[in-house]
Design a protein around this motif. Structure first.
Motif, PDB file in Angstrom:
ATOM      1  N   TRP A 154      15.095  -9.047  11.728  1.00 24.77           N
ATOM      2  CA  TRP A 154      14.274  -9.863  11.590  1.00 24.77           C
ATOM      3  C   TRP A 154      13.883 -10.528  12.668  1.00 24.77           C
ATOM      4  N   GLY A 155      12.894 -10.190  13.690  1.00 26.14           N
ATOM      5  CA  GLY A 155      12.778 -10.944  14.931  1.00 26.14           C
ATOM      6  C   GLY A 155      13.951 -10.768  15.798  1.00 26.14           C
ATOM      7  N   GLY A 156      14.662 -11.850  16.118  1.00 23.80           N
ATOM      8  CA  GLY A 156      15.823 -11.616  16.988  1.00 23.80           C
ATOM      9  C   GLY A 156      17.119 -11.529  15.953  1.00 23.80           C
ATOM     10  N   PHE A 157      17.089 -11.982  14.786  1.00 21.13           N
ATOM     11  CA  PHE A 157      18.237 -12.090  13.882  1.00 21.13           C
ATOM     12  C   PHE A 157      18.647 -10.691  13.474  1.00 21.13           C
ATOM     13  N   THR A 158      19.748 -10.354  13.395  1.00 17.40           N
ATOM     14  CA  THR A 158      20.372  -9.170  12.918  1.00 17.40           C
ATOM     15  C   THR A 158      21.290  -9.372  11.970  1.00 17.40           C
ATOM     16  N   LEU A 159      21.339  -8.433  10.911  1.00 18.37           N
ATOM     17  CA  LEU A 159      22.448  -8.140  10.140  1.00 18.37           C
ATOM     18  C   LEU A 159      22.521  -6.731   9.642  1.00 18.37           C
ATOM     19  N   GLY A 160      24.006  -6.480  10.020  1.00 12.96           N
ATOM     20  CA  GLY A 160      24.160  -5.249   9.406  1.00 12.96           C
ATOM     21  C   GLY A 160      25.764  -5.051   8.774  1.00 12.96           C
ATOM     22  N   ILE A 161      25.849  -3.767   8.237  1.00 13.32           N
ATOM     23  CA  ILE A 161      27.015  -3.488   7.447  1.00 13.32           C
ATOM     24  C   ILE A 161      27.514  -1.922   7.632  1.00 13.32           C
ATOM     25  N   ASP A 162      28.587  -1.703   8.055  1.00 15.58           N
ATOM     26  CA  ASP A 162      29.239  -0.339   8.014  1.00 15.58           C
ATOM     27  C   ASP A 162      29.817   0.045   6.437  1.00 15.58           C
ATOM     28  N   TRP A 163      29.134   0.611   5.797  1.00  9.08           N
ATOM     29  CA  TRP A 163      29.333   0.835   4.207  1.00  9.08           C
ATOM     30  C   TRP A 163      30.765   1.755   4.283  1.00  9.08           C
ATOM     31  N   ARG A 213      31.155   6.368  11.566  1.00 11.97           N
ATOM     32  CA  ARG A 213      30.626   5.326  10.668  1.00 11.97           C
ATOM     33  C   ARG A 213      29.217   5.574   9.961  1.00 11.97           C
ATOM     34  N   LEU A 214      29.017   4.931   8.979  1.00 11.19           N
ATOM     35  CA  LEU A 214      27.630   4.997   8.348  1.00 11.19           C
ATOM     36  C   LEU A 214      27.498   3.597   7.843  1.00 11.19           C
ATOM     37  N   GLY A 215      26.151   3.345   8.051  1.00 11.43           N
ATOM     38  CA  GLY A 215      25.669   1.991   7.694  1.00 11.43           C
ATOM     39  C   GLY A 215      24.107   1.488   7.721  1.00 11.43           C
ATOM     40  N   ASN A 216      23.922   0.256   7.706  1.00 15.98           N
ATOM     41  CA  ASN A 216      22.462  -0.178   7.821  1.00 15.98           C
ATOM     42  C   ASN A 216      22.413  -1.294   8.736  1.00 15.98           C
ATOM     43  N   ARG A 217      21.414  -1.525   9.453  1.00 16.57           N
ATOM     44  CA  ARG A 217      21.350  -2.735  10.108  1.00 16.57           C
ATOM     45  C   ARG A 217      19.750  -3.029  10.103  1.00 16.57           C
ATOM     46  N   TRP A 218      19.581  -4.387   9.816  1.00 15.85           N
ATOM     47  CA  TRP A 218      18.204  -4.919   9.542  1.00 15.85           C
ATOM     48  C   TRP A 218      17.867  -5.800  10.589  1.00 15.85           C
TER      49      TRP A 218
END
Length: 215
Positions: free
Chosen positions: A159-168, A152-157
């Motif tokens: 912010w403090g403890g909150f996490t947002l990610g996506i496998d493009w 997989r290839l993706g991004n994961r951001w």
């Protein structure tokens, strides 16, 4: 003669004073040239810190992460979860489960893998997965199990403890597969042969969005 001698002493003292002061001034100037100013040092340190992205910096403060995930696999909506452990701020091992399907076709993938962050948020993921397919055929149902590579290839951001990610983009490539049926079906049955062929087919995973918490 005494006046001349006194004048000579005064002149000598003045010349020595200028020499000493000139040497000190020269040393101070050389030191100022060789040692960077405090403002310059602070500017360089600020530049270094600014080059480290927010997500990369925040990953240094967490060890574990848990996400709910949803996306599309085999053209079907999917949902599941992901749990991971950071070996380093830019390296993580994880466990994931995702499933989806329709009334006639169900599938799921359980996987373990390794994520390597190439920068602030982008990562590459590689691992092994166990894919299970269940589909209806004329004489009953067939269950197909495939062991394969999960890339997989993706991004994961972060912010403090909150996490947002996506496998493009994700790709599952079976290495081995097996099939079982709910009833005794001859090996030469066309539906069974077609089902076994499906178990060996690779599939794409697109836009696998996840959000959760890291701590």
């Amino acid at each position: 003669m005494k006046r001349l001698s006194g004048f000579r002493s005064i002149l000598l003292s003045v010349l020595i004073g200028f020499s000493v002061n000139g040497t000190a001034l020269g040393q101070d100037a050389e030191k100022a040239q060789t040692e960077p100013a405090a403002e310059e040092v602070a500017a360089k340190e600020g530049k270094i810190e600014s080059e480290v992205g927010e997500s990369e910096a925040n990953r240094k403060n967490v060890k574990y992460t848990v996400l709910y995930e949803s996306g599309f696999g085999m053209t079907l909506p999917t949902s599941g979860f992901n749990a991971g452990y950071f070996l380093k701020p830019d390296q993580m091992v994880d466990f994931s489960y995702i499933s989806g399907g329709t009334s006639s076709l169900g599938w799921s993938v359980i996987g373990v893998g390794y994520k390597w962050f190439t920068g602030n948020s982008m990562y590459l993921h590689g691992g092994l997965g166990q894919r299970s397919l269940k589909l209806d055929i004329d004489l009953g149902s067939a269950e197909l199990s495939s062991l394969g590579l999960d890339i997989r290839l993706g991004n994961r951001w972060q912010w403090g403890g909150f996490t947002l990610g996506i496998d493009w983009f994700g790709y599952f490539q079976p290495i081995s597969s097996s099939a079982s049926t709910s009833a005794a079906i001859p090996d030469n049955n066309k539906d069974l042969q077609d089902a076994e062929a499906i178990g060996q087919v690779a599939h794409l995973q697109l836009f696998r969005l996840g959000f959760g918490w890291s701590f």
